[in-house]
Write a protein that holds these residues in place. Structure first.
Motif, PDB file in Angstrom:
ATOM      1  N   GLU A  87      21.341  86.716  60.127  1.00 53.81           N
ATOM      2  CA  GLU A  87      21.359  86.542  58.827  1.00 53.81           C
ATOM      3  C   GLU A  87      20.353  85.568  58.567  1.00 53.81           C
ATOM      4  OE1 GLU A  87      24.194  84.491  55.402  1.00 53.81           O
ATOM      5  OE2 GLU A  87      25.035  85.110  57.240  1.00 53.81           O
ATOM      6  N   VAL A  88      19.471  86.159  57.733  1.00 52.67           N
ATOM      7  CA  VAL A  88      17.958  85.309  57.577  1.00 52.67           C
ATOM      8  C   VAL A  88      18.167  84.299  56.142  1.00 52.67           C
ATOM      9  CG1 VAL A  88      16.543  87.324  58.436  1.00 52.67           C
ATOM     10  CG2 VAL A  88      17.199  87.104  56.008  1.00 52.67           C
ATOM     11  N   ASN A  89      17.514  83.457  56.325  1.00 50.64           N
ATOM     12  CA  ASN A  89      17.487  82.288  55.394  1.00 50.64           C
ATOM     13  C   ASN A  89      16.316  82.712  54.194  1.00 50.64           C
ATOM     14  OD1 ASN A  89      18.545  80.264  54.039  1.00 50.64           O
ATOM     15  ND2 ASN A  89      17.590  78.764  55.268  1.00 50.64           N
ATOM     16  N   GLU A  90      15.083  82.413  54.673  1.00 53.79           N
ATOM     17  CA  GLU A  90      13.962  82.813  53.757  1.00 53.79           C
ATOM     18  C   GLU A  90      12.590  83.092  54.283  1.00 53.79           C
ATOM     19  OE1 GLU A  90      13.899  78.670  51.898  1.00 53.79           O
ATOM     20  OE2 GLU A  90      12.754  77.857  53.433  1.00 53.79           O
ATOM     21  N   TRP A 128      10.795  85.382  58.946  1.00 53.49           N
ATOM     22  CA  TRP A 128      11.963  84.669  58.314  1.00 53.49           C
ATOM     23  C   TRP A 128      12.528  83.638  59.092  1.00 53.49           C
ATOM     24  CZ3 TRP A 128      13.837  86.551  53.271  1.00 53.49           C
ATOM     25  CH2 TRP A 128      13.356  87.898  53.006  1.00 53.49           C
ATOM     26  N   SER A 129      13.140  82.485  58.282  1.00 53.48           N
ATOM     27  CA  SER A 129      13.997  81.707  59.179  1.00 53.48           C
ATOM     28  C   SER A 129      15.440  82.335  59.435  1.00 53.48           C
ATOM     29  CB  SER A 129      14.029  80.438  58.084  1.00 53.48           C
ATOM     30  OG  SER A 129      14.539  80.326  57.096  1.00 53.48           O
ATOM     31  N   ILE A 130      16.049  81.848  60.159  1.00 52.33           N
ATOM     32  CA  ILE A 130      17.342  82.329  60.471  1.00 52.33           C
ATOM     33  C   ILE A 130      18.467  81.171  59.921  1.00 52.33           C
ATOM     34  CG2 ILE A 130      18.832  83.395  62.259  1.00 52.33           C
ATOM     35  CD1 ILE A 130      16.451  84.024  63.928  1.00 52.33           C
ATOM     36  N   LYS A 131      19.353  81.846  59.267  1.00 58.14           N
ATOM     37  CA  LYS A 131      20.418  80.682  58.778  1.00 58.14           C
ATOM     38  C   LYS A 131      21.200  80.296  59.909  1.00 58.14           C
ATOM     39  CE  LYS A 131      24.190  80.360  55.641  1.00 58.14           C
ATOM     40  NZ  LYS A 131      25.161  81.220  54.512  1.00 58.14           N
ATOM     41  N   ASP A 132      21.186  78.800  59.802  1.00 50.83           N
ATOM     42  CA  ASP A 132      21.789  77.940  60.855  1.00 50.83           C
ATOM     43  C   ASP A 132      21.067  77.940  61.921  1.00 50.83           C
ATOM     44  OD1 ASP A 132      24.187  77.579  59.222  1.00 50.83           O
ATOM     45  OD2 ASP A 132      25.044  79.116  59.889  1.00 50.83           O
ATOM     46  N   THR A 141      13.743  76.722  62.797  1.00 50.17           N
ATOM     47  CA  THR A 141      12.637  77.364  63.110  1.00 50.17           C
ATOM     48  C   THR A 141      11.851  77.022  64.315  1.00 50.17           C
ATOM     49  OG1 THR A 141      11.068  76.262  61.723  1.00 50.17           O
ATOM     50  CG2 THR A 141      12.088  77.958  60.527  1.00 50.17           C
TER      51      THR A 141
END
Length: 127
Positions: free
Chosen positions: A61-64, A97-101, A104
């Motif tokens: 799940e990606v963040n932003e 992308w950053s990854i949720k939880d 980076t």
């Protein structure tokens, strides 16, 4: 005539050899090897002066968005001078992308197709 023929055969045989001469770091004498001397051992992405190695993990799940690949090269002769936002596998324009939880500094995501991501984990810091 025979000497000339033998001489050319020797030249042709040595030129067609698939052996590569490399330098043995312990003795500085050439050693023969069949290994390929270029190409990274695995796909890498460099973002924020950090190398990330690609995994096969895709259900993430990606963040932003955090950036994109701006430089593609599989020339590993001088890894220390690899520019930021580079990859030896993904082409220029590939989104990062950053990854949720996840921080980076541990892992990022690479968008290899629209809305499809693969995880890349910390490999080494470029110094």
């Amino acid at each position: 005539m025979k000497k000339t023929l033998i001489f050319f055969l020797i030249i042709i045989l040595t030129a067609c050899s698939n052996k590569i001469a490399t330098v043995n770091p312990e003795k500085t004498l050439p050693v023969e090897t069949n290994e390929v001397l270029s190409s990274y051992p695995y796909p890498l992405v460099k973002w924020n002066n950090v190398f990330y190695s690609l995994t096969t993990e895709e259900n993430i799940e990606v963040n932003e968005p955090i950036g994109e690949i701006s430089n593609y090269s599989n020339d590993d002769t001088n890894k220390g001078s690899t520019p930021d936002n580079s990859s030896n596998f993904y082409q220029k324009g590939t989104k990062l992308w950053s990854i949720k939880d996840f921080d980076t500094n541990e892992a990022i995501a690479v968008e290899y197709e629209p809305n499809k991501y693969v995880k890349a984990v910390l490999d080494q810091v470029d110094k």
